[in-house]
Write an enzyme that holds these catalytic residues in place. Structure first.
Site, PDB file in Angstrom:
ATOM      1  N   ASP A 439     -12.177  -5.854   0.785  1.00 44.91           N
ATOM      2  CA  ASP A 439     -11.752  -5.386  -0.335  1.00 44.91           C
ATOM      3  C   ASP A 439     -11.798  -6.074  -1.690  1.00 44.91           C
ATOM      4  O   ASP A 439     -12.123  -7.257  -1.505  1.00 44.91           O
ATOM      5  CB  ASP A 439     -10.367  -4.743  -0.312  1.00 44.91           C
ATOM      6  N   ASP A 505     -11.190   5.773  -2.329  1.00 48.60           N
ATOM      7  CA  ASP A 505     -10.063   5.908  -1.874  1.00 48.60           C
ATOM      8  C   ASP A 505      -9.357   7.224  -1.714  1.00 48.60           C
ATOM      9  O   ASP A 505      -8.488   7.576  -1.319  1.00 48.60           O
ATOM     10  CB  ASP A 505      -9.123   5.078  -2.672  1.00 48.60           C
TER      11      ASP A 505
END
Ligand code: GLA
Length: 701
Positions: A439, A505
């Site tokens: 990430d 997301d």
């Protein structure tokens, strides 16, 4: 090499380059394969009338444009030695051709600079270009920009690019190809959520299936600029370069700077343009069947607990998951998103016996194990930041604005690199981790390398690539996902080391349909992580039935990101059904050609995947909003072999809608030509509902 006009041909693409000893290469055609052609005659035919001034917009323009040649558009080379050597003029070009790779080495002997331009036509018909500038003089040479460009013809009259934001990446925007430059810049140390990913020029009104388009992409994970430029002389170019910060690249004597590769693809319609990118990816980076993932993030967030996670893993395995991914929350001190990034050791209070018991159970259940990391980040509230505050980027005003409470760790410090690499690598080795969800949640706003605060973005990107390369080297078989708050780092630079991306997301299928469709212009479906989320989306709070959520997820690298412990038997069975359906079709989905229909009604979507041998196809017909006209009418099924007979059936889900066209009862057998030209009547669905249509070639009677 003596031939002054070079004709490169591969994968249905021709690139014709004027390559004479005088100047840098000039492309006079990039696009459809011209077949056998007298390239020299073509060059003569393509020579423009000389205007009233020899110094305005020379034609054709070299791929690295120069002010000294009269080019008044975006400059190819910007740099100087403290204000001298700022208007280079590269001549004395020496060309070499090796297969479909053309190299041009030119010099500016007055300035003592050398330029290498590389242009390669790949077997898929993708073209790529890069330039390397070398300082052969004594004085240091500061590079501010080095840009390569691909020309597009005047009938490329419309520009498509993308913007976006968190949980809504890749929103298309179109405009006329006006005189001037339309530039899209990324200055946050990664491409970013709003990054355009591609700059596309095409014939007015182009769609997925028609209208010739040309698109460029920069294979770089840092600051960058893509531009579509049209001059008053109607030269049209698509260009790309790394966006360099002050003094970021200063070449000492004998030193060089290379641009990232600028990739170009063209096609009759966006599908054909995308297909070249997909084919190239598949040729360079073949993948095993994509294991279905169970990801813990939206199931438990930071609430890590061995018993819960084991129960989740067990339900996941029963549902058909093949890889269990433990998301954020496992490392020392990490109970929420305010602290501990950088402290990459397993939290001993939450995990008294380490992650081993979980990993053991996951493996017992026949699943692989994946773990979340954010190696380039640091919280100021972490042991790492307390011990090494000098490893936090600082351009002279301290650590700068926090984002999600976090800052960026400067991997340009070799000790910082070694420290984090050591921790990550040790854990990957000890637990035999199969997969990293990698990430990156903060932009590099003020990324100054301490102590003097010089820009550190370029170096950070190089260190990222090195980290991934060395980690993969140390742990063969390790897979990596590029995630950056969702789709903030999607580029062919990071994809040299990553196996998939996390496009967003947002797991809301209504949004995902669009996000995946546009991300799919660059990346094939199997490289996009597509997860089934909760009934009520965690990002949009919209609610969707499982069938719609699942249908939108089966196309890519499937995952499930719901709390299975809250699911009842019927829901678990339905999920297992979708996972099984995906597994039945994943070979087709992950090797076939992606097709998207151009439908006049903006409330409808039809897209699918056609097997490479045209023997089968799977399509999804979706209604995304309430259309002004009703019923939806006929949809044409693109991409089938015209002369082949197909049996088409609505396969999944079990549609319970009021108005099904009669052919749904029985299926229908028609030629690919008829299905592609006349089409089939679509069902009347409510918004955010879809059906899957399966076409299978019928053997000749
Ligand atoms: C980012 C990612 C999410 C999740 C969280 C964990 O937002 O994009 O998928 O991994 O971090 O903190």
């Amino acid at each position: 090499m003596t031939d002054p006009v070079v004709h490169l041909r591969a994968g249905g693409t021709s690139v014709v380059v004027v390559a004479d000893a005088e100047r840098l290469p000039r492309i006079i055609h990039w696009g459809a394969d011209l077949g056998e052609v007298d390239a020299a005659a073509l060059a003569i035919a393509a020579r423009p009338a000389i205007g009233d001034s020899a110094v305005t917009y020379p034609q054709p323009v070299p791929v690295v444009a120069q002010l000294s040649e009269g080019w008044l558009g975006r400059p190819g080379v910007v740099g100087s030695s403290s204000g001298t050597r700022w208007a280079p003029l590269f001549r004395d070009a020496r060309y070499t051709l090796d297969g479909m790779a053309l190299r041009c080495e030119a010099v500016d002997s007055e300035y003592k600079l050398a330029l290498l331009v590389e242009l390669e036509l790949l077997p898929t018909g993708l073209v790529r270009q890069r330039a390397t500038l070398t300082n052969a003089g004594d004085a240091a040479y500061r590079v501010d920009a080095l840009e390569v460009a691909l020309p597009v013809p005047s009938h490329a009259d419309e520009v498509l690019d993308f913007t976006g934001r968190w949980a809504l990446e890749r929103v298309p925007q179109r405009r006329s190809f006006h005189v001037g430059s339309w530039t899209r810049e990324s200055r946050g140390g990664k491409p970013g959520l709003e990054n355009t990913m591609l700059m596309i020029g095409g014939e007015r009104g182009f769609g997925f299936r028609s209208g010739t388009v040309w698109g460029v992409h920069l294979a770089w994970s840092g600051n960058q600029v893509l531009a579509a430029e049209r001059t008053p002389a109607d030269t049209r170019r698509l260009s790309g370069s790394e966006l360099l910060l002050p003094d970021e690249i200063v070449l000492g004597s004998g030193e060089s700077y290379s641009t990232p590769w600028l990739y170009g693809s063209w096609g009759d319609g966006l599908d054909a343009m995308a297909a070249r990118f997909h084919e190239q990816r598949r040729a360079e980076h073949p993948l095993s069947p994509r294991p279905v993932i169970l990801n813990t993030w939206e199931a438990v967030y930071f609430r890590h607990d061995l018993d819960t996670l084991i129960a989740l893993a067990e339900r996941g395995a029963a549902m058909g998951a093949e890889r269990f991914v433990l998301d954020d929350g496992w490392f020392t001190g990490r109970r929420d998103d305010t602290s501990s990034l950088g402290d990459w050791t397993v939290d001993s209070t939450v995990w008294p016996e380490g992650l081993e018991p979980l990993v053991a159970r996951v493996r017992e259940l026949g699943m692989q194990f994946g773990l979340w990391f954010e190696p380039e980040m640091i919280n100021l509230d972490s042991e790492l930041a307390r011990e090494h505050p000098e490893w936090v980027f600082d351009a002279g005003h301290g650590a700068g604005l926090p984002s999600r409470h976090q800052h960026v760790l400067d991997l340009g410090h070799e000790d910082a690199y070694a420290h984090v690499f050591g921790l990550v690598s040790e854990l990957v080795g000890r637990l035999s981790i199969d997969y990293i969800k990698w990430d990156h949640n903060r932009y590099l706003l003020d990324a100054g390398h301490t102590p003097d605060g010089r820009p550190g973005v370029h170096r950070q990107v190089e260190q990222l690539y090195r980290f991934m390369r060395e980690l993969r080297g140390a742990h063969p078989g390790l897979e990596i996902e590029s995630c950056a708050s969702g789709g903030g780092r999607i580029d062919l630079g990071v994809m040299r080391y990553a196996d998939r991306v996390w496009p967003s997301d947002c797991n809301d299928p209504h949004e995902r349909l669009e996000i995946q469709r546009w991300t799919g212009l660059l990346l094939p479906p199997e490289v996009q992580g597509t997860h089934i989320g909760a009934e009520v989306s965690h990002t949009t709070h919209r609610s969707h039935p499982l069938d719609y959520r699942a249908e939108k997820a089966i196309w890519g690298h499937l995952g499930v990101e719901v709390n299975l412990l809250e699911a009842d038997e019927a829901q678990l069975a339905a999920l297992a059904g979708w996972v099984a359906f995906h597994k039945t079709h994943r070979e087709l989905l992950h090797s076939g050609t992606v097709v998207r229909a151009d439908l006049a009604d903006a409330s409808l979507r039809l897209e699918g995947v056609v097997a490479r041998d045209s023997s089968a196809a799977l399509y999804a017909f979706s209604v995304v909003e309430r259309g002004a006209t009703w019923p939806p009418g006929r949809v044409r099924l693109p991409g089938l072999a015209p002369g082949t007979l197909y049996r088409v059936e609505a396969v999944f889900p079990d549609v319970r809608v009021a108005h099904l066209p009669p052919w749904f009862e029985t299926g229908v057998t028609l030629s690919g030509r008829a299905l592609g030209t006349v089409g089939v009547e679509a069902p009347s669905l409510d918004p955010d509902r879809s059906v899957l249509l399966h076409a299978v070639a019928v053997p000749d009677a």
